[in-house]
Design an enzyme around this catalytic site. Structure first.
Site, PDB file in Angstrom:
ATOM      1  N   ILE A  21     -16.797  23.732  15.043  1.00 21.05           N
ATOM      2  CA  ILE A  21     -17.629  23.132  16.204  1.00 21.05           C
ATOM      3  C   ILE A  21     -16.740  23.590  17.193  1.00 21.05           C
ATOM      4  O   ILE A  21     -17.518  23.833  18.414  1.00 21.05           O
ATOM      5  CB  ILE A  21     -17.543  21.528  15.962  1.00 21.05           C
ATOM      6  CG1 ILE A  21     -18.520  21.146  14.792  1.00 21.05           C
ATOM      7  CG2 ILE A  21     -18.417  20.850  17.202  1.00 21.05           C
ATOM      8  CD1 ILE A  21     -18.511  19.923  14.387  1.00 21.05           C
ATOM      9  N   GLY A  45      -8.978  26.426  11.378  1.00 25.45           N
ATOM     10  CA  GLY A  45      -9.728  27.469  12.348  1.00 25.45           C
ATOM     11  C   GLY A  45      -9.176  28.622  11.992  1.00 25.45           C
ATOM     12  O   GLY A  45      -8.650  28.906  11.181  1.00 25.45           O
ATOM     13  N   ALA A  82      -9.610  18.464  16.963  1.00 22.01           N
ATOM     14  CA  ALA A  82      -8.623  18.674  16.025  1.00 22.01           C
ATOM     15  C   ALA A  82      -8.657  17.494  14.792  1.00 22.01           C
ATOM     16  O   ALA A  82      -8.046  16.467  15.584  1.00 22.01           O
ATOM     17  CB  ALA A  82      -7.113  19.082  16.568  1.00 22.01           C
ATOM     18  N   ALA A  83      -8.903  17.629  13.990  1.00 26.90           N
ATOM     19  CA  ALA A  83      -8.741  16.312  12.683  1.00 26.90           C
ATOM     20  C   ALA A  83      -8.864  16.801  11.467  1.00 26.90           C
ATOM     21  O   ALA A  83      -9.614  18.288  11.163  1.00 26.90           O
ATOM     22  CB  ALA A  83      -9.981  15.470  13.163  1.00 26.90           C
ATOM     23  N   SER A 125     -17.692  10.430  14.529  1.00 27.92           N
ATOM     24  CA  SER A 125     -18.447  10.628  13.372  1.00 27.92           C
ATOM     25  C   SER A 125     -19.451   9.722  13.181  1.00 27.92           C
ATOM     26  O   SER A 125     -19.140   8.559  13.223  1.00 27.92           O
ATOM     27  CB  SER A 125     -17.641  11.019  12.082  1.00 27.92           C
ATOM     28  OG  SER A 125     -18.426  11.352  11.106  1.00 27.92           O
ATOM     29  N   TYR A 149     -11.828   8.206   6.293  1.00 25.77           N
ATOM     30  CA  TYR A 149     -12.029   9.175   7.278  1.00 25.77           C
ATOM     31  C   TYR A 149     -12.711   8.628   8.479  1.00 25.77           C
ATOM     32  O   TYR A 149     -12.454   8.590   9.494  1.00 25.77           O
ATOM     33  CB  TYR A 149     -12.824  10.413   6.808  1.00 25.77           C
ATOM     34  CG  TYR A 149     -13.295  11.306   8.036  1.00 25.77           C
ATOM     35  CD1 TYR A 149     -12.598  12.125   8.735  1.00 25.77           C
ATOM     36  CD2 TYR A 149     -14.883  11.208   7.974  1.00 25.77           C
ATOM     37  CE1 TYR A 149     -13.399  12.898   9.810  1.00 25.77           C
ATOM     38  CE2 TYR A 149     -15.496  12.282   8.940  1.00 25.77           C
ATOM     39  CZ  TYR A 149     -14.611  12.958   9.867  1.00 25.77           C
ATOM     40  OH  TYR A 149     -15.280  13.702  10.659  1.00 25.77           O
ATOM     41  N   LYS A 153     -11.812   7.487  12.592  1.00 27.18           N
ATOM     42  CA  LYS A 153     -12.706   7.647  13.814  1.00 27.18           C
ATOM     43  C   LYS A 153     -12.793   6.600  14.557  1.00 27.18           C
ATOM     44  O   LYS A 153     -12.790   6.630  15.797  1.00 27.18           O
ATOM     45  CB  LYS A 153     -13.983   8.497  13.401  1.00 27.18           C
ATOM     46  CG  LYS A 153     -13.539   9.769  12.786  1.00 27.18           C
ATOM     47  CD  LYS A 153     -13.301  11.014  13.889  1.00 27.18           C
ATOM     48  CE  LYS A 153     -13.253  12.301  13.209  1.00 27.18           C
ATOM     49  NZ  LYS A 153     -12.837  13.227  14.299  1.00 27.18           N
ATOM     50  N   ARG A 290     -23.534  10.692  -6.345  1.00 26.49           N
ATOM     51  CA  ARG A 290     -22.132  10.685  -6.159  1.00 26.49           C
ATOM     52  C   ARG A 290     -22.189   9.229  -5.457  1.00 26.49           C
ATOM     53  O   ARG A 290     -22.937   8.704  -4.773  1.00 26.49           O
ATOM     54  CB  ARG A 290     -21.829  11.780  -4.976  1.00 26.49           C
ATOM     55  CG  ARG A 290     -21.601  13.052  -5.389  1.00 26.49           C
ATOM     56  CD  ARG A 290     -21.128  13.847  -4.314  1.00 26.49           C
ATOM     57  NE  ARG A 290     -21.980  13.694  -3.139  1.00 26.49           N
ATOM     58  CZ  ARG A 290     -22.079  14.877  -2.158  1.00 26.49           C
ATOM     59  NH1 ARG A 290     -21.105  15.855  -2.237  1.00 26.49           N
ATOM     60  NH2 ARG A 290     -22.851  14.682  -1.087  1.00 26.49           N
TER      61      ARG A 290
HETATM   62  N1  LIG Z   1     -18.527  19.389  10.825  1.00 25.43           N
HETATM   63  C1  LIG Z   1     -19.042  18.143  10.577  1.00 25.43           C
HETATM   64  O1  LIG Z   1     -20.184  17.980  10.210  1.00 25.43           O
HETATM   65  C2  LIG Z   1     -18.574  17.015  11.616  1.00 25.43           C
HETATM   66  C3  LIG Z   1     -19.266  15.696  11.749  1.00 25.43           C
HETATM   67  C4  LIG Z   1     -18.666  14.801  12.366  1.00 25.43           C
HETATM   68  C5  LIG Z   1     -17.325  14.817  13.015  1.00 25.43           C
HETATM   69  N2  LIG Z   1     -16.761  15.977  12.880  1.00 25.43           N
HETATM   70  C6  LIG Z   1     -15.590  16.109  13.767  1.00 25.43           C
HETATM   71  O2  LIG Z   1     -15.662  17.341  14.473  1.00 25.43           O
HETATM   72  C7  LIG Z   1     -14.505  17.792  14.857  1.00 25.43           C
HETATM   73  C8  LIG Z   1     -14.318  19.468  14.524  1.00 25.43           C
HETATM   74  O3  LIG Z   1     -14.933  19.551  13.109  1.00 25.43           O
HETATM   75  P1  LIG Z   1     -14.999  21.122  12.381  1.00 25.43           P
HETATM   76  O4  LIG Z   1     -16.285  20.795  11.727  1.00 25.43           O
HETATM   77  O5  LIG Z   1     -15.399  21.965  13.482  1.00 25.43           O
HETATM   78  O6  LIG Z   1     -13.859  21.181  11.786  1.00 25.43           O
HETATM   79  P2  LIG Z   1     -12.960  22.357  11.672  1.00 25.43           P
HETATM   80  O7  LIG Z   1     -11.856  22.050  10.526  1.00 25.43           O
HETATM   81  O8  LIG Z   1     -13.582  23.759  11.700  1.00 25.43           O
HETATM   82  O9  LIG Z   1     -11.892  22.349  13.154  1.00 25.43           O
HETATM   83  C9  LIG Z   1     -11.038  21.441  13.323  1.00 25.43           C
HETATM   84  C10 LIG Z   1      -9.867  22.592  14.200  1.00 25.43           C
HETATM   85  O10 LIG Z   1      -8.703  21.756  14.853  1.00 25.43           O
HETATM   86  C11 LIG Z   1      -7.457  22.546  14.109  1.00 25.43           C
HETATM   87  N3  LIG Z   1      -6.551  21.529  13.808  1.00 25.43           N
HETATM   88  C12 LIG Z   1      -6.387  20.649  12.859  1.00 25.43           C
HETATM   89  N4  LIG Z   1      -5.301  20.124  13.015  1.00 25.43           N
HETATM   90  C13 LIG Z   1      -4.671  20.586  13.912  1.00 25.43           C
HETATM   91  C14 LIG Z   1      -3.403  20.313  14.651  1.00 25.43           C
HETATM   92  N5  LIG Z   1      -2.401  19.343  13.977  1.00 25.43           N
HETATM   93  N6  LIG Z   1      -2.846  20.554  15.902  1.00 25.43           N
HETATM   94  C15 LIG Z   1      -3.702  21.551  16.444  1.00 25.43           C
HETATM   95  N7  LIG Z   1      -5.084  21.966  15.732  1.00 25.43           N
HETATM   96  C16 LIG Z   1      -5.272  21.437  14.691  1.00 25.43           C
HETATM   97  C17 LIG Z   1      -7.991  23.421  13.254  1.00 25.43           C
HETATM   98  O11 LIG Z   1      -7.243  24.517  13.079  1.00 25.43           O
HETATM   99  C18 LIG Z   1      -9.535  23.692  13.477  1.00 25.43           C
HETATM  100  O12 LIG Z   1      -9.569  24.966  14.391  1.00 25.43           O
HETATM  101  C19 LIG Z   1     -13.287  17.044  13.730  1.00 25.43           C
HETATM  102  O13 LIG Z   1     -12.798  15.991  14.487  1.00 25.43           O
HETATM  103  C20 LIG Z   1     -14.549  16.542  12.716  1.00 25.43           C
HETATM  104  O14 LIG Z   1     -14.034  15.200  12.178  1.00 25.43           O
HETATM  105  C21 LIG Z   1     -17.248  17.244  12.052  1.00 25.43           C
END
Ligand SMILES: NC(=O)c1ccc[n+]([C@@H]2O[C@H](COP(=O)([O-])OP(=O)(O)OC[C@H]3O[C@@H](n4cnc5c(N)ncnc54)[C@H](O)[C@@H]3O)[C@@H](O)[C@H]2O)c1
Length: 335
Positions: A21, A45, A82-83, A125, A149, A153, A290
């Site tokens: 994202i 990432g 980042a999470a 989320s 999780y 949030k 599930r």
């Molecule tokens: N994908 C979904 O459907 C969804 C839904 C709700 C919320 N989210 C939230 O959106 C955000 C992004 O999700 P995503 O799907 O892009 O996940 P993703 O894992 O692709 O992106 C997370 C990014 O954060 C970086 N990261 C993780 N830990 C880190 C740290 N300690 N220091 C620096 N960088 C760090 C990772 O390298 C990665 O680039 C997250 O917070 C996630 O909880 C995602």
């Protein structure tokens, strides 16, 4: 506020901007004329998701001094993506999730305050709501996460509220429903790593990487018995971040908004559409339900539409699947 008014360049720090994202969010700010710096440890990432017109800092949110150093360069706002995000894993390793998500965010918030960065957009989320008490899920819906999780949030949203109240930090907490799809212009380089969501799994079956799709339960009280979810295109999510930044800086007020397409799509409907778009068979079999999977989750995004003038442009199933399939074809050399 417009970022280029009187040639004022507005600087945004996108933490987690090399992720699925985050890369779309970075692209949306770049497209709107912002000066973007991505801060990421590349754990989930990818360097393929970095853009030439953005600055990249390889750093970790668990290292407060690194955060301070980068923020000292002066930013108008920060997006925090980042999470760790695997709900199932969070139930097995709550300590890991508490540290990465809650402690990591505390480090970010303290660095923001120390370096006088007054605006933050946070990736929250739909998991904060837990099982739906009613549909569609609006901002007033009870917040009762069913997995750790979601709890992290919600705790972060509470931290934001207190930092706002005590220190004047302005924030936008954006609660994504099911993010899906890829940039329709093909400008994102990398595939999401270890995806667990329906659409990437369907694509892996279509691409022949997985044998068949497991449909977890076909006896739910829905129109075809399979679970219904709200899929929102990642570029629609991304544009909301730009609007949210402009909103909180313009109005000087913080917001918490739900973001989904407001359209429920069942697992069977998604699979049928994917067969049509990809031209592939996509074998599927019904497996046991599930635990903890609600029958239906659909957002109300009325507040986002009102406050941010936000409208989803790419969140129809055809565009979601087509943009994802193109990425899989590129990645796996499928012609
Ligand atoms: N994908 C979904 O459907 C969804 C839904 C709700 C919320 N989210 C939230 O959106 C955000 C992004 O999700 P995503 O799907 O892009 O996940 P993703 O894992 O692709 O992106 C997370 C990014 O954060 C970086 N990261 C993780 N830990 C880190 C740290 N300690 N220091 C620096 N960088 C760090 C990772 O390298 C990665 O680039 C997250 O917070 C996630 O909880 C995602």
């Amino acid at each position: 506020m417009h970022c280029c008014t009187n040639l004022i360049i507005v600087k945004i720090l996108v933490i987690g901007g090399a992720g699925y994202i985050g890369s779309h969010v970075a692209r949306a700010f770049l497209d709107s004329g912002y000066d973007v710096t991505v801060f990421d440890n590349l754990s989930t990432g990818s360097a393929l998701n970095l853009f030439e017109d953005a600055t990249f800092v390889h750093g970790d949110i668990m290292r407060p001094l690194q955060l301070r150093e980068v923020m000292a360069e002066g930013f108008d706002g920060c997006v925090h993506l980042a999470a760790l995000k695997a709900a199932g894993q969070s139930m097995e390793s709550p300590g890991l999730y508490a540290e990465a998500n809650i402690s990591g965010t505390i480090n970010i918030l303290n660095a923001l305050l120390a370096e006088s960065v007054g605006n933050v957009i946070f990736s929250s989320s739909a998991a904060i709501f837990g099982s739906p008490a009613y549909l569609p899920i609006d901002e007033d819906h009870p917040k009762d996460p069913e997995n750790f999780y979601g709890f992290t949030k919600l705790e972060i949203e509470r931290l934001l509220e207190w930092y706002g109240r005590l220190k004047g930090l302005r924030y936008a907490a954006i609660r994504y429903f099911n993010a899906a799809g890829y940039d329709v212009g093909g400008r994102i380089g990398g595939l999401e790593r270890d995806p667990e969501n329906l659409l990437p799994v369907v694509m892996e079956v279509a691409a022949g990487i997985r044998g068949r799709l497991s449909i977890f339960g076909d006896d739910y009280p829905t129109r075809d018995g399979t679970c219904i979810r709200d899929y929102v295109h990642v570029s629609d999510l991304a544009s909301a971040h730009v609007s949210a930044f402009e909103h909180i800086t313009g109005s000087q007020a913080s917001i918490s908004v739900n973001l989904g397409s407001e359209r429920g799509v069942s697992v069977s409907e998604m699979v049928m559409k994917a067969r049509e778009v990809t031209g592939r068979e996509i074998p599927a079999e019904v497996a046991a339900r599930r635990p903890g999977d609600p029958a239906e989750l659909v957002a109300s995004s009325a507040l986002a539409r009102e406050l941010l003038s936000w409208e989803p442009r790419f969140s129809d199933t055809g565009t979601l699947i087509d943009s994802t399939w193109r990425m899989y074809c590129k990645h796996y050399g499928i012609t």
